[in-house]
Scaffold this motif. Structure first.
Motif, PDB file in Angstrom:
ATOM      1  N   SER A  31       0.819  -1.204   0.000  1.00 42.21           N
ATOM      2  CA  SER A  31       0.000   0.000   0.000  1.00 42.21           C
ATOM      3  C   SER A  31       0.860   1.265   0.000  1.00 42.21           C
ATOM      4  CB  SER A  31      -0.925  -0.006   1.217  1.00 42.21           C
ATOM      5  OG  SER A  31      -1.736   1.131   1.237  1.00 42.21           O
ATOM      6  N   ALA A  32       1.906   1.271   0.823  1.00 42.91           N
ATOM      7  CA  ALA A  32       2.788   2.444   0.899  1.00 42.91           C
ATOM      8  C   ALA A  32       3.552   2.649  -0.404  1.00 42.91           C
ATOM      9  CB  ALA A  32       3.767   2.289   2.068  1.00 42.91           C
ATOM     10  N   VAL A  33       4.008   1.551  -1.006  1.00 44.59           N
ATOM     11  CA  VAL A  33       4.773   1.661  -2.251  1.00 44.59           C
ATOM     12  C   VAL A  33       3.893   2.130  -3.408  1.00 44.59           C
ATOM     13  CG1 VAL A  33       6.006   0.291  -3.990  1.00 44.59           C
ATOM     14  CG2 VAL A  33       6.545   0.010  -1.574  1.00 44.59           C
ATOM     15  N   LEU A  34       2.662   1.658  -3.442  1.00 42.35           N
ATOM     16  CA  LEU A  34       1.781   1.993  -4.564  1.00 42.35           C
ATOM     17  C   LEU A  34       0.984   3.278  -4.369  1.00 42.35           C
ATOM     18  CD1 LEU A  34       0.470  -1.554  -5.528  1.00 42.35           C
ATOM     19  CD2 LEU A  34       2.334  -0.239  -6.546  1.00 42.35           C
ATOM     20  N   GLN A  35       1.036   3.868  -3.181  1.00 39.16           N
ATOM     21  CA  GLN A  35       0.260   5.081  -2.892  1.00 39.16           C
ATOM     22  C   GLN A  35       0.476   6.200  -3.917  1.00 39.16           C
ATOM     23  OE1 GLN A  35      -2.141   5.566  -0.635  1.00 39.16           O
ATOM     24  NE2 GLN A  35      -2.446   7.676  -1.284  1.00 39.16           N
ATOM     25  N   PRO A  36       1.713   6.494  -4.342  1.00 38.54           N
ATOM     26  CA  PRO A  36       1.882   7.574  -5.320  1.00 38.54           C
ATOM     27  C   PRO A  36       1.120   7.324  -6.622  1.00 38.54           C
ATOM     28  CG  PRO A  36       3.986   7.021  -4.352  1.00 38.54           C
ATOM     29  CD  PRO A  36       3.000   5.987  -3.880  1.00 38.54           C
ATOM     30  N   PHE A  37       1.065   6.073  -7.055  1.00 36.73           N
ATOM     31  CA  PHE A  37       0.334   5.755  -8.281  1.00 36.73           C
ATOM     32  C   PHE A  37      -1.164   5.957  -8.077  1.00 36.73           C
ATOM     33  CE2 PHE A  37       4.210   3.155  -8.526  1.00 36.73           C
ATOM     34  CZ  PHE A  37       4.739   3.665  -9.705  1.00 36.73           C
ATOM     35  N   THR A  42      -5.995   9.031  -9.087  1.00 34.71           N
ATOM     36  CA  THR A  42      -7.154   9.759  -8.579  1.00 34.71           C
ATOM     37  C   THR A  42      -7.179  11.188  -9.118  1.00 34.71           C
ATOM     38  OG1 THR A  42      -7.163   8.412  -6.586  1.00 34.71           O
ATOM     39  CG2 THR A  42      -8.334  10.509  -6.482  1.00 34.71           C
ATOM     40  N   ARG A  43      -6.023  11.838  -9.119  1.00 34.17           N
ATOM     41  CA  ARG A  43      -5.957  13.214  -9.620  1.00 34.17           C
ATOM     42  C   ARG A  43      -6.259  13.279 -11.119  1.00 34.17           C
ATOM     43  NH1 ARG A  43      -3.634  18.118  -8.256  1.00 34.17           N
ATOM     44  NH2 ARG A  43      -4.011  17.424  -6.143  1.00 34.17           N
ATOM     45  N   LEU A  44      -5.723  12.330 -11.881  1.00 31.63           N
ATOM     46  CA  LEU A  44      -5.986  12.318 -13.317  1.00 31.63           C
ATOM     47  C   LEU A  44      -7.479  12.123 -13.589  1.00 31.63           C
ATOM     48  CD1 LEU A  44      -2.951  10.206 -14.557  1.00 31.63           C
ATOM     49  CD2 LEU A  44      -3.380  12.622 -15.065  1.00 31.63           C
ATOM     50  N   GLN A  45      -8.128  11.244 -12.834  1.00 35.89           N
ATOM     51  CA  GLN A  45      -9.560  11.018 -13.000  1.00 35.89           C
ATOM     52  C   GLN A  45     -10.362  12.259 -12.617  1.00 35.89           C
ATOM     53  OE1 GLN A  45     -10.100   7.500 -10.592  1.00 35.89           O
ATOM     54  NE2 GLN A  45     -10.002   6.149 -12.380  1.00 35.89           N
ATOM     55  N   LEU A  60       1.848  15.460 -12.119  1.00 35.23           N
ATOM     56  CA  LEU A  60       2.822  15.194 -11.055  1.00 35.23           C
ATOM     57  C   LEU A  60       3.430  16.488 -10.529  1.00 35.23           C
ATOM     58  CD1 LEU A  60       4.675  12.041 -12.415  1.00 35.23           C
ATOM     59  CD2 LEU A  60       3.329  12.202 -10.315  1.00 35.23           C
ATOM     60  N   ARG A  61       3.775  17.399 -11.425  1.00 34.08           N
ATOM     61  CA  ARG A  61       4.343  18.684 -10.996  1.00 34.08           C
ATOM     62  C   ARG A  61       3.325  19.484 -10.191  1.00 34.08           C
ATOM     63  NH1 ARG A  61       6.683  17.974 -15.959  1.00 34.08           N
ATOM     64  NH2 ARG A  61       5.137  19.203 -17.091  1.00 34.08           N
ATOM     65  N   ALA A  62       2.073  19.439 -10.588  1.00 32.71           N
ATOM     66  CA  ALA A  62       1.029  20.171  -9.868  1.00 32.71           C
ATOM     67  C   ALA A  62       0.839  19.610  -8.452  1.00 32.71           C
ATOM     68  CB  ALA A  62      -0.288  20.110 -10.640  1.00 32.71           C
ATOM     69  N   ILE A  63       0.852  18.283  -8.325  1.00 30.82           N
ATOM     70  CA  ILE A  63       0.710  17.665  -7.007  1.00 30.82           C
ATOM     71  C   ILE A  63       1.878  18.081  -6.119  1.00 30.82           C
ATOM     72  CG2 ILE A  63       0.738  15.469  -5.745  1.00 30.82           C
ATOM     73  CD1 ILE A  63      -0.742  14.239  -8.178  1.00 30.82           C
ATOM     74  N   ALA A  64       3.090  18.040  -6.664  1.00 28.60           N
ATOM     75  CA  ALA A  64       4.280  18.404  -5.888  1.00 28.60           C
ATOM     76  C   ALA A  64       4.247  19.883  -5.494  1.00 28.60           C
ATOM     77  CB  ALA A  64       5.542  18.097  -6.684  1.00 28.60           C
ATOM     78  N   ALA A  65       3.760  20.741  -6.381  1.00 27.04           N
ATOM     79  CA  ALA A  65       3.723  22.182  -6.108  1.00 27.04           C
ATOM     80  C   ALA A  65       2.679  22.528  -5.048  1.00 27.04           C
ATOM     81  CB  ALA A  65       3.436  22.941  -7.395  1.00 27.04           C
ATOM     82  N   GLU A  66       1.622  21.738  -4.934  1.00 28.35           N
ATOM     83  CA  GLU A  66       0.547  22.032  -3.973  1.00 28.35           C
ATOM     84  C   GLU A  66       0.918  21.696  -2.539  1.00 28.35           C
ATOM     85  OE1 GLU A  66      -2.719  19.755  -5.358  1.00 28.35           O
ATOM     86  OE2 GLU A  66      -2.997  20.982  -7.147  1.00 28.35           O
ATOM     87  N   GLY A  67       1.873  20.825  -2.352  1.00 28.97           N
ATOM     88  CA  GLY A  67       2.182  20.365  -1.001  1.00 28.97           C
ATOM     89  C   GLY A  67       3.639  20.550  -0.665  1.00 28.97           C
ATOM     90  N   HIS A  68       4.245  19.456  -0.277  1.00 22.82           N
ATOM     91  CA  HIS A  68       5.631  19.459   0.186  1.00 22.82           C
ATOM     92  C   HIS A  68       6.518  18.696  -0.787  1.00 22.82           C
ATOM     93  CE1 HIS A  68       3.178  20.090   3.814  1.00 22.82           C
ATOM     94  NE2 HIS A  68       4.148  20.927   4.130  1.00 22.82           N
ATOM     95  N   SER A  72       4.289  14.835  -1.307  1.00 24.73           N
ATOM     96  CA  SER A  72       2.844  15.066  -1.444  1.00 24.73           C
ATOM     97  C   SER A  72       2.136  13.867  -2.074  1.00 24.73           C
ATOM     98  CB  SER A  72       2.582  16.303  -2.299  1.00 24.73           C
ATOM     99  OG  SER A  72       3.077  17.448  -1.657  1.00 24.73           O
ATOM    100  N   LEU A  73       2.887  13.047  -2.798  1.00 28.43           N
ATOM    101  CA  LEU A  73       2.282  11.861  -3.405  1.00 28.43           C
ATOM    102  C   LEU A  73       1.833  10.856  -2.344  1.00 28.43           C
ATOM    103  CD1 LEU A  73       4.765  11.395  -6.358  1.00 28.43           C
ATOM    104  CD2 LEU A  73       2.351  12.026  -6.523  1.00 28.43           C
ATOM    105  N   TRP A  74       2.366  10.963  -1.139  1.00 29.04           N
ATOM    106  CA  TRP A  74       1.990  10.067  -0.037  1.00 29.04           C
ATOM    107  C   TRP A  74       1.033  10.729   0.953  1.00 29.04           C
ATOM    108  CZ3 TRP A  74       6.699   9.546  -2.376  1.00 29.04           C
ATOM    109  CH2 TRP A  74       7.043   8.258  -2.782  1.00 29.04           C
TER     110      TRP A  74
END
Length: 120
Positions: A31-37, A42-45, A60-68, A72-74
């Protein structure tokens, strides 16, 4: 009158507990390894349903820019890891106890278990 099933032996419970621990660790790890996918999917959908779909790299860049950054993928993964790990542990614990009950304490798997597993 039917005979009541014998309670599981200490050894069977210990085996089931080991299976539960292994299943919990495996489920939580996957679960931890696959969480970023899952986060990316979810974001793409979500973006596709709102008409703001963009390429994977841009998402991916947008997700990273919104958080830390990449972490942020986790975000929010603790609940998922606990749920999946606990569920996998419970599954393997139950499976191990049921296998022991099906073997009737003999340690040998009855023929019908193999037949059922093979779709026979």
């Amino acid at each position: 009158k039917g005979m009541a099933a014998a309670p599981p032996s200490h050894s069977r419970i210990a085996d089931a507990a080991r299976s539960a621990a292994a299943g919990s660790v495996a489920g939580a790890s996957v679960s931890a390894v696959l969480q970023p996918f899952d986060t990316l999917r979810t974001r793409l959908q979500a973006d596709a349903t709102t008409g703001t779909a963009r390429p994977v790299g841009a998402t991916l860049r947008a997700i990273a820019a919104e958080g830390h950054g990449v972490s942020s993928l986790w975000r929010g993964s603790t609940a998922t890891v606990l749920r999946v790990g606990g569920g996998a542990g419970l599954h393997f614990f139950s499976l191990q106890l049921l296998r022991g009950a099906a073997a009737g304490g003999s340690g040998q798997r009855p023929q019908w278990v193999g037949d059922a597993a093979m779709g026979g």
